[in-house]
Structures are given as C-alpha cells and as structure tokens.
Design an enzyme around this catalytic site. Structure first.
Site, PDB file in Angstrom:
ATOM      1  N   CYS A   1       0.828  -1.195   0.000  1.00 38.60           N
ATOM      2  CA  CYS A   1       0.000   0.000   0.000  1.00 38.60           C
ATOM      3  C   CYS A   1       0.872   1.258   0.000  1.00 38.60           C
ATOM      4  CB  CYS A   1      -0.958   0.044   1.186  1.00 38.60           C
ATOM      5  SG  CYS A   1      -1.869  -1.452   1.461  1.00 38.60           S
TER       6      CYS A   1
ATOM      7  N   ARG B   1       3.452  -0.415  -5.244  1.00 37.82           N
ATOM      8  CA  ARG B   1       3.372  -1.105  -3.952  1.00 37.82           C
ATOM      9  C   ARG B   1       2.031  -1.820  -3.745  1.00 37.82           C
ATOM     10  NH1 ARG B   1       6.713   0.641   0.198  1.00 37.82           N
ATOM     11  NH2 ARG B   1       5.027   0.203   1.625  1.00 37.82           N
TER      12      ARG B   1
ATOM     13  N   TRP C   1      -3.285  -2.588  -1.348  1.00 38.02           N
ATOM     14  CA  TRP C   1      -3.069  -3.999  -1.696  1.00 38.02           C
ATOM     15  C   TRP C   1      -3.808  -4.778  -0.613  1.00 38.02           C
ATOM     16  CZ3 TRP C   1      -0.630  -8.339   0.469  1.00 38.02           C
ATOM     17  CH2 TRP C   1      -0.341  -9.382  -0.431  1.00 38.02           C
TER      18      TRP C   1
ATOM     19  N   ASN D   1      -1.096   1.804   6.251  1.00 37.59           N
ATOM     20  CA  ASN D   1      -0.303   0.704   5.673  1.00 37.59           C
ATOM     21  C   ASN D   1       0.023  -0.257   6.802  1.00 37.59           C
ATOM     22  OD1 ASN D   1      -0.206   2.073   3.306  1.00 37.59           O
ATOM     23  ND2 ASN D   1       1.994   2.447   3.333  1.00 37.59           N
TER      24      ASN D   1
ATOM     25  N   GLU E   1      15.473 -17.994 -10.482  1.00 30.07           N
ATOM     26  CA  GLU E   1      15.078 -16.600 -10.695  1.00 30.07           C
ATOM     27  C   GLU E   1      14.375 -16.450 -12.051  1.00 30.07           C
ATOM     28  OE1 GLU E   1      14.616 -14.110  -9.004  1.00 30.07           O
ATOM     29  OE2 GLU E   1      14.663 -12.419 -10.386  1.00 30.07           O
TER      30      GLU E   1
ATOM     31  N   LYS F   1      10.578 -15.082 -12.504  1.00 32.52           N
ATOM     32  CA  LYS F   1      10.211 -13.968 -13.396  1.00 32.52           C
ATOM     33  C   LYS F   1       9.064 -14.367 -14.315  1.00 32.52           C
ATOM     34  CE  LYS F   1      11.602 -11.335 -11.858  1.00 32.52           C
ATOM     35  NZ  LYS F   1      12.426 -11.238 -10.735  1.00 32.52           N
TER      36      LYS F   1
ATOM     37  N   GLU G   1       5.762 -14.726 -12.374  1.00 32.36           N
ATOM     38  CA  GLU G   1       5.277 -13.443 -11.864  1.00 32.36           C
ATOM     39  C   GLU G   1       4.534 -12.638 -12.916  1.00 32.36           C
ATOM     40  OE1 GLU G   1       8.159 -11.476  -8.509  1.00 32.36           O
ATOM     41  OE2 GLU G   1       9.060 -11.811 -10.457  1.00 32.36           O
TER      42      GLU G   1
ATOM     43  N   HIS H   1      14.895 -37.590 -11.299  1.00 35.79           N
ATOM     44  CA  HIS H   1      14.237 -38.029 -10.064  1.00 35.79           C
ATOM     45  C   HIS H   1      12.786 -37.564  -9.980  1.00 35.79           C
ATOM     46  CE1 HIS H   1      17.958 -39.678  -8.634  1.00 35.79           C
ATOM     47  NE2 HIS H   1      18.565 -38.518  -8.804  1.00 35.79           N
TER      48      HIS H   1
ATOM     49  N   LYS I   1       5.112  -4.619  -4.908  1.00 33.64           N
ATOM     50  CA  LYS I   1       6.553  -4.417  -4.977  1.00 33.64           C
ATOM     51  C   LYS I   1       7.219  -4.622  -3.632  1.00 33.64           C
ATOM     52  CE  LYS I   1      10.342  -3.272  -6.935  1.00 33.64           C
ATOM     53  NZ  LYS I   1      10.914  -4.378  -7.719  1.00 33.64           N
TER      54      LYS I   1
HETATM   55  C1  G6P Z   1       8.160  -8.868  -3.323  1.00 32.71           C
HETATM   56  C2  G6P Z   1       8.585  -8.393  -4.695  1.00 32.71           C
HETATM   57  C3  G6P Z   1       9.794  -9.187  -5.162  1.00 32.71           C
HETATM   58  C4  G6P Z   1      10.907  -9.086  -4.143  1.00 32.71           C
HETATM   59  C5  G6P Z   1      10.446  -9.525  -2.745  1.00 32.71           C
HETATM   60  C6  G6P Z   1      11.484  -9.189  -1.681  1.00 32.71           C
HETATM   61  O1  G6P Z   1       7.661 -10.152  -3.413  1.00 32.71           O
HETATM   62  O2  G6P Z   1       7.531  -8.529  -5.626  1.00 32.71           O
HETATM   63  O3  G6P Z   1      10.248  -8.676  -6.402  1.00 32.71           O
HETATM   64  O4  G6P Z   1      11.981  -9.895  -4.543  1.00 32.71           O
HETATM   65  O5  G6P Z   1       9.255  -8.825  -2.391  1.00 32.71           O
HETATM   66  O6  G6P Z   1      11.607  -7.787  -1.617  1.00 32.71           O
HETATM   67  P1  G6P Z   1      12.887  -7.041  -1.080  1.00 32.71           P
HETATM   68  O7  G6P Z   1      12.521  -5.579  -1.191  1.00 32.71           O
HETATM   69  O8  G6P Z   1      13.095  -7.466   0.336  1.00 32.71           O
HETATM   70  O9  G6P Z   1      14.036  -7.422  -1.949  1.00 32.71           O
END
Ligand code: G6P
Length: 611
Positions: free
Chosen positions: A2, A27, A75, A100, A484, A488, A491, A507, A606
């Site tokens: 938020c 956010r 959010w 928030n 990763e 991506k 997401e 396995h 975010k």
């Molecule tokens: C959220 C974001 C991710 C991020 C994670 C950790 O899930 O969408 O992109 O990797 O938080 O956030 P930080 O700010 O601690 O790296």
C-alpha cells in the site's frame, strides 16, 4: 504494501495526492481513495476499486478540491478490493485515516468498539484505527494527543495518516513497522510512505523513526518519540534524479530497468574497487576488523533477493571456504535456529522494508550473531538503519514489481562481500581477487552485449505464448539463476514455471517432459557442462523442446527441438549475473505477447511490508 500520501498547502492539493499515488502504485494497486477538507469545511472522500487512474477519473468528474488531504493506494489484506474497503476510512464523517500494515488485534478491538456504539462499514483492520482514535478524542480533544493514546492499543504494523475536520490545519501520523516520511515544500508540507511519492514537489525529507508520532502543518512539523518526548529528526536533501520514476522511451518500467543494468552495475562498483582489490571500507569503518572474525555466514531474504543469496552461497563457500546457509526470511523468523559461533547475519533486500526480512533481523539480534550486514537498495530503509554494516546497491528506484536491476546489483554486492571476506582472512586463491576485480570491470560492457540479444530472445518468446508449464534447469550457481528465471516468468506471464537442478531431472520432473513443455537451460561453459549436456539429452529423448543459453565454448549446436541462444563469454564466477539478463528478457517478452500487466502483475506488490 500500500501507499500513503498526504499534503497541506494554500492551493488545491488533489494533484499532489494523485501524482504521489501513481508513483506509489507499484506497492499495491487494487483500489485507491482520497479524502480532502473542502472550502465548504467538509470532509469529503472518493474511493474506487481498481488502479489510481480510476480514482483520477472519478475525481475529475466530481471536481473535488481541498487544501488538506490524505490518499491511499491499496493492496488488499483484510477484505476484498471493493469501494467500501478502500481507504480512507471515516469515523462519524469527521475523522479520516489511511493505513499501511496490519493490525493484529483488530478483531478484539472491533468487538469492543461495537459495544461503544461504533458502526463498521468495511471488513478492514484499518477501520478499527479510525474509530479507536475517534473514541480517544472524547478525553483528548487534540487530534495528535488522541492518536498518541490510540496507538498504544494497536498491535501489529502500521503507518497511519489522519485528518480531522475540527482541526483542519494539520495532518497527524504515526509509524510503527511501516515507513513514513515527511516532505518539506515552500509554504506547504507533505507526508508519504515513501519519498518517491513526493519527488515532484520536494527534495527535502524527514524520515520518521519507529514509534514516532508527527504533526504536519503549513508552518512546520512537530515530532514526538515513542515516549511522547518532543524530538527533532534530521532533514535530508535527496539528490537522485526525479526522472527515475518515468518510463522514458520504454514501453514498461521493467524493460527500462532491464536496460539500466550495465549502468547501475557500474555505479554499484564505483568507489568500491581499488587497483586489484575490493575496498573493505566500503562496508563501513568496523568492517575490516569484523570480517577477520567471521567463521560462518547466515543469509536471510525473500523472493528475488533470496535467489541472490543462493548464488552467493556458491561464491562464499567456493571462493573463501567460509560455511554459508541461506534461508527465506518467513521461515527463518519462526524457527529456533542454532547459531554457529562468529556468524555474520546477512540480509538482502531491494526495499529494506520487507516485513519478514526485517523481523528476521530483529529476531536475530539477541541470538548472538557477530554482527548484521544488509545488502540493500534504499539508504534510508529500516533494514539499513537497523543493521551494523551495509553495502548499498546503487540500482536506483525499481518500479516494476518483477525485480531485475535490483537482483544483478545485489549479486555484484555479494561478490564484493565474498572478496572482501576472503581477503580479510587470507582465504582466496592467489591472484583470484585481482582476476575477479578485472572481470567485474568488464562486466557492464558484457551486460550490454547480453542486452543486444533482445531481438533474438523476443523471437524465442513466441514458443512460450501458448504454453502452460515450463521447466528451468541449471547446475551449480546457475541453479539459482534458473530459479530466478522461473520466478520472473510466473510473476509476469502467469505461466507455471519450475526450476530444477539439472541433475534432479531424472528423479521426477522428467515425467512431465513432452513437446508441450519448453525446457529452458542456462549452460555456461564450466566444469559441469558435460554433465548438463547429458541432462539435455534426457529431455530431447522424451521429445522436450530445449531453449539453451550457452556461449560458443560450450560447443552446443542448434538442431531439431534445440534452440541455442549464443551468449557472450564471461568469467565463470560472473556467469550467474550475465545469464540472468536473457531470462529477464524472455519473461518480459512472453508477458508482452500474453498481454499481461507487466509492471503490475495481478495479486503481487513491490514491497511486502506485511507478513
Ligand atoms: C516482493 C517483490 C519481489 C521481491 C520480494 C522481496 O515479493 O515482488 O520482487 O523480490 O518482495 O523484496 P525485497 O525488497 O526485500 O528485496
């Protein structure tokens, strides 16, 4: 999660509120609202489900204006993203609150407030705050006093901003576990949960500390600490370019941020490299002495930052021999941990505000770690302020929810840490530090080369547009890179993607492989390549489609069912950084083909400042 914006001025502040919300939308963005005190001395609000543009359109239709106001982009945690659950929440039409965080004791407070005659119109935890403050006004007619008393009964995390129709010359705010910053303008002042929201109106900021209560007026600001004592907090002038929150010529923030990587990696290296060595002082004045004593490393992080930690384990153990454990913060914080003697506690976070990571750090403090170190992108964040040592990544604001440039700069910072620790303890192989420093200097140019593969990757993306499942494979430090890459893709394209260490294929996951499931592999030329090639044969033999990222030395060939994408050659240790780039581009292009909301994928946010 938020975002909060507030403003008090001698002009209409709704454009400031809307502009700020748009910048905070990364956010949380499932509903938005604002409340203003109008020229007719009324407290009015507009709330809308959906993005800030919906609120903006409603505001345009309504013509609401005012000189004092608060706003919020949400959010959802408690209650669906409906108009009734959107902030600001009101009590008796005269008190408005945006919040928030999460109030953990909201149920008991709600029950009690109902006995006091309060009527609830939402399912949110936030609504208890506004009624509680309203209740406290009976004995504390000054709104700041009422807020001070009310927050003592709140358990959980909150950043709140409050306006009160009977005292329309101030915004009051409280912070505990959720950041708040005050912005200073010329004859007007502001408040937000992130300075980014206010960059269009000021570059002077005051960061509230844990437990602070603030009153923001036209003529200045008052702050009280957790004990109710008047305190002063530093006002900081912020220099970074305000353009960071604009997309420029790029279609999405994510694409812009992917392309910024050569420059921000360069910036993360600046002032941290000597001729042939890493400057340990970059980690803070006590670093040199502390690093000599480190016998073990515990890394804790979430999401993409966790993946950076997993890569770092290969570097730390492989190059320095110092044992290293990596764990997601949401698990670590609730586990009884056995702390090794002389352990360094390392957190990795883009935002520095992720609730689980922050809680893990706070929990770790009494456990006897040697020291805490944060790798973080936000200098003013809670994580940085609460850690003994910090190495800042210089990625600049990252707006796209899917993290890109934050990840690669974290990797660079973690390699610097590896080298600094290794040298402090004389554990690096002869010549290794000079070799890697040299390789790091070449890295930005190699990242540029990898970005030049964009068009090739865009074509490959077409193979994925209709698929529902994908597998990502890697071995060694490329395994977390595969993780990763899979993160991506899921997401932003909503395609199910799983990462496996290539050796584990037989396995279980091999059973899934068929012509409908593309298998993406990162295959730099290293000592595991031959083994990886055998794993790829296992996929081909089952009719699986292979998408392989490899350099010329890997001597792999394009062929039926195998799409080889040539990578620039790079030092083996740095390969995880370089091979991340095409995977970012791949997920980006797949998402664009699928028409998803690339920068603000559904259900995510975010910065996750709630549990
Ligand atoms: C959220 C974001 C991710 C991020 C994670 C950790 O899930 O969408 O992109 O990797 O938080 O956030 P930080 O700010 O601690 O790296």
């Amino acid at each position: 999660m938020c975002g909060i914006v507030g403003a008090i001025a001698e002009r209409n502040i709704t454009p400031i509120l809307i502009g700020g919300l748009k910048r905070l939308e990364y956010r949380g963005y499932d509903s938005a609202g604002l409340a203003v005190f109008t020229a007719d001395h009324e407290l009015m609000r507009i709330r809308r489900p959906g993005k800030v543009t919906e609120l903006e359109a409603a505001l345009r239709d309504d013509g609401l204006t005012g000189r004092l106001g608060i706003a919020h982009t949400r959010w959802a945690t408690h209650g669906a993203p409906t108009e009734a659950n959107a902030h600001p929440h009101f009590s008796h039409g005269e008190l408005a609150v945006v919040h928030n965080g999460i109030i953990e004791n909201h149920e008991s407070l709600r029950t009690w407030l109902k006995t006091q005659g309060y009527v609830f119109t939402s399912q949110t935890d936030t609504e208890v705050i506004v009624h509680l403050i309203h209740h406290k006004l009976k004995d504390n007619p000054n709104i700041a006093d009422a807020l001070k008393v009310a927050v003592k009964e709140l358990h959980g995390a909150y950043g709140v901003a409050v306006i009160y129709a009977r005292q329309p010359d101030r915004i009051v705010a409280a912070r505990s576990g959720s950041p708040l910053v005050i912005g200073f303008g010329l004859g007007e002042n502001y408040l937000a949960s992130d300075q980014l929201a206010l960059r269009q109106v000021t570059d002077r900021f005051m960061y509230l500390e844990e437990g602070d209560i603030a009153e923001v007026r036209l003529d200045g600001v008052s702050v009280w600490d957790v004990d109710g004592e008047t305190v002063t907090r530093d006002v900081i002038q912020y220099h970074e370019g305000a353009e960071a929150a604009d997309k420029g010529a790029f279609r999405h923030f994510m694409l812009k941020e992917i392309h910024e990587q050569p420059a921000v990696v360069q910036r993360t290296l600046e002032s941290r490299l000597g001729d042939a060595q890493v400057l340990v002082e970059a980690f803070g004045p006590q670093a040199e002495e502390l690093f000599k004593r480190v016998r073990n490393i515990q890394i804790v992080a979430c999401g993409t930052s966790y993946h950076a930690g997993l890569v770092a384990r290969y570097w730390l153990e492989g190059l320095t021999g110092i044992p290293c454990q990596v764990e997601v913060a949401s698990e670590f914080r609730y586990r009884r941990v056995a702390v090794q003697p002389d352990s360094l506690f390392v957190t990795i976070s883009q935002s520095g505000e992720t609730a689980d990571t922050l809680a893990a750090l706070r929990n770790a403090k009494p456990l006897g770690y040697l020291a805490s170190l944060s790798i973080c992108n936000v200098a003013t964040s809670s994580l940085v302020r609460e850690s003994d040592l910090t190495l800042l990544t210089q990625a600049g604001p990252e707006i796209g929810v899917a993290s890109t440039k934050a990840f690669t700069t974290q990797l660079v910072a973690l390699l610097l840490l590896t080298l600094a620790l290794g040298r402090s303890q004389n554990r690096l192989e002869e010549g290794m530090e000079a070799e890697l420093v040299e390789a790091l200097r070449r890295l930005p140019a190699q990242l540029d080369e990898a970005l030049a593969m964009d068009k090739v990757v865009e074509r490959i993306a077409e193979l994925f547009a209709e698929k529902h499942h994908t597998l990502f494979l890697g071995r060694g430090a490329q395994y977390p890179v595969a993780m990763e890459g899979a993160l991506k893709l899921k997401e932003i394209s909503y395609i199910h993607a799983e990462a496996y260490p290539a050796g584990e294929l037989k396995h279980g996951p091999l059973a899934l492989v068929d012509a409908d499931m593309p298998v993406v592999t990162v295959a730099p030329n290293n000592e595991l390549l031959e083994k990886l090639k055998s794993n790829l044969q296992e996929v081909r033999a089952r009719g699986g489609q292979l998408i392989v990222f490899a350099d010329a030395e890997a001597a792999l060939e394009n062929g039926e069912g195998t799409h080889l994408i040539g990578m620039p050659s790079v030092h083996d240790v740095l390969a995880p950084i370089l091979y991340t780039i095409p995977l970012q581009l791949l997920s980006y292009h797949v998402a664009v083909l699928k028409g998803t909301d690339v920068d603000q994928p559904r259900n995510l946010a975010k910065s996750v400042t709630v549990e």
